[in-house]
Write a protein that holds these residues in place. Structure first.
Motif, short mmCIF file in Angstrom:
data_model
loop_
_atom_site.label_atom_id
_atom_site.label_comp_id
_atom_site.label_asym_id
_atom_site.label_seq_id
_atom_site.Cartn_x
_atom_site.Cartn_y
_atom_site.Cartn_z
N VAL A 38 0.75 -1.00 0.02
CA VAL A 38 -0.04 0.06 0.05
C VAL A 38 0.88 1.21 -0.04
O VAL A 38 1.85 1.30 0.90
CB VAL A 38 -0.87 0.08 1.16
CG1 VAL A 38 -1.85 1.24 1.29
CG2 VAL A 38 -1.63 -1.25 1.45
N ILE A 39 0.46 2.07 -0.90
CA ILE A 39 1.34 3.37 -0.95
C ILE A 39 0.11 4.70 -0.81
O ILE A 39 -0.94 4.47 -1.67
CB ILE A 39 2.06 3.68 -2.16
CG1 ILE A 39 2.90 2.63 -2.32
CG2 ILE A 39 2.86 4.83 -1.90
CD1 ILE A 39 3.62 2.51 -3.55
N ASP A 40 0.25 5.48 0.27
CA ASP A 40 -0.73 6.44 0.41
C ASP A 40 -0.14 7.82 0.03
O ASP A 40 1.00 8.31 -0.16
CB ASP A 40 -1.16 6.63 1.67
CG ASP A 40 -2.19 5.61 2.15
OD1 ASP A 40 -3.25 5.34 1.49
OD2 ASP A 40 -2.09 5.10 3.23
N THR A 41 -1.03 8.61 -0.75
CA THR A 41 -0.76 10.05 -1.03
C THR A 41 -1.98 10.71 -0.71
O THR A 41 -2.73 10.38 0.12
CB THR A 41 -0.82 10.23 -2.48
OG1 THR A 41 -2.10 10.02 -3.29
CG2 THR A 41 0.36 9.19 -3.33
N ASP A 42 -1.94 11.95 -0.89
CA ASP A 42 -3.12 13.09 -0.30
C ASP A 42 -4.23 12.54 -0.74
O ASP A 42 -5.50 12.67 -0.02
CB ASP A 42 -2.64 14.66 -0.61
CG ASP A 42 -1.42 15.05 -0.15
OD1 ASP A 42 -1.15 14.62 0.99
OD2 ASP A 42 -1.00 15.90 -0.21
N SER A 43 -4.46 12.32 -2.01
CA SER A 43 -5.77 12.00 -2.74
C SER A 43 -6.07 10.61 -3.05
O SER A 43 -7.27 9.94 -3.33
CB SER A 43 -6.08 12.96 -3.87
OG SER A 43 -4.74 12.90 -4.85
N TYR A 44 -4.93 9.80 -3.16
CA TYR A 44 -5.19 8.37 -3.67
C TYR A 44 -4.45 7.30 -2.79
O TYR A 44 -3.47 7.63 -2.13
CB TYR A 44 -4.56 8.08 -5.04
CG TYR A 44 -5.22 8.78 -6.15
CD1 TYR A 44 -6.58 8.19 -6.53
CD2 TYR A 44 -4.85 9.98 -6.58
CE1 TYR A 44 -7.20 8.80 -7.64
CE2 TYR A 44 -5.78 10.55 -7.66
CZ TYR A 44 -7.00 10.09 -8.31
OH TYR A 44 -7.52 10.50 -9.22
N THR A 45 -4.93 6.22 -2.80
CA THR A 45 -4.20 5.00 -1.85
C THR A 45 -3.90 3.99 -3.38
O THR A 45 -4.69 3.64 -4.02
CB THR A 45 -4.91 4.33 -1.14
OG1 THR A 45 -5.50 5.18 -0.02
CG2 THR A 45 -4.49 3.14 -0.44
N ALA A 59 -5.45 2.21 -8.06
CA ALA A 59 -5.39 3.37 -7.42
C ALA A 59 -6.94 3.90 -7.16
O ALA A 59 -7.87 3.78 -7.92
CB ALA A 59 -5.05 4.51 -8.37
N ALA A 60 -7.12 3.86 -5.79
CA ALA A 60 -8.65 4.30 -5.29
C ALA A 60 -8.60 5.71 -4.52
O ALA A 60 -7.60 6.16 -3.92
CB ALA A 60 -9.03 3.34 -4.38
N SER A 84 2.96 8.93 -11.66
CA SER A 84 2.35 9.49 -10.18
C SER A 84 3.53 10.46 -9.97
O SER A 84 4.47 10.37 -9.62
CB SER A 84 2.22 8.81 -9.11
OG SER A 84 1.83 9.09 -8.23
N LYS A 85 3.11 11.99 -10.14
CA LYS A 85 3.85 13.18 -9.95
C LYS A 85 3.99 12.96 -8.30
O LYS A 85 4.83 13.27 -7.61
CB LYS A 85 3.38 14.18 -10.27
CG LYS A 85 3.37 14.61 -11.80
CD LYS A 85 2.56 15.79 -12.16
CE LYS A 85 2.59 15.98 -13.61
NZ LYS A 85 1.87 17.11 -14.11
N ALA A 86 3.06 12.51 -7.56
CA ALA A 86 3.16 12.65 -5.88
C ALA A 86 4.28 11.65 -5.54
O ALA A 86 4.96 11.81 -4.59
CB ALA A 86 1.87 12.27 -5.29
N LEU A 87 4.30 10.44 -6.23
CA LEU A 87 5.21 9.54 -5.73
C LEU A 87 6.61 9.40 -6.57
O LEU A 87 7.39 8.62 -6.33
CB LEU A 87 4.43 8.16 -6.13
CG LEU A 87 3.40 7.77 -5.15
CD1 LEU A 87 2.86 6.42 -5.59
CD2 LEU A 87 3.59 7.68 -3.76
N ASN A 88 6.33 10.17 -7.70
CA ASN A 88 7.69 10.21 -8.48
C ASN A 88 7.90 9.02 -9.07
O ASN A 88 9.02 8.46 -8.98
CB ASN A 88 8.91 10.99 -8.07
CG ASN A 88 10.16 11.21 -8.70
OD1 ASN A 88 9.72 11.51 -10.01
ND2 ASN A 88 11.18 11.23 -8.47
#
Length: 106
Positions: A38-45, A59-60, A84-88
């Motif tokens: 699992v990898i969480d970002t501000d808007s997606y998991t 991606a949810a 994914s820019k958030a995860l690079n």
């Protein structure tokens, strides 16, 4: 002859037992899987799921899940070479989903 007979019996018994000794990985419908990471970002998991011998990413919208959870999802679209820019990070393929549900173990 006596030395090879026990080896032949051993090989024959292992061959006979092999199908029951090795269980196949459990498979589920295409819209389900077991969370392996699992990898969480501000808007997606982002969840890597396993289904039988297949592994894939979904991606949810931000969701609370844990490794080992059995997930059912509703697919929206698939994207190949998604960055994914958030995860690079670039994923070979990601399935974007509209909703997920953790299946309760019975």
């Amino acid at each position: 002859m006596f030395k090879t007979l026990p080896i032949a019996i051993l090989i024959a018994s292992l061959t006979w037992l092999a199908p029951s000794a090795v269980h196949a990985e459990e498979t589920y419908p295409d819209n389900e899987g077991i969370v392996s990471s699992v990898i969480d970002t501000d808007s997606y998991t982002y969840m890597e799921l396993e289904n039988g011998d297949k592994k894939f990413w979904i991606a949810a919208p931000s969701t609370k899940v844990a490794k080992g959870d059995h997930i059912r999802f509703v697919e929206n679209m698939r994207m190949r070479n998604f960055t994914s820019k958030a995860l690079n990070r670039t994923f070979y393929e990601v399935i974007f989903v509209t909703s997920t549900q953790v299946k309760v173990k019975q």
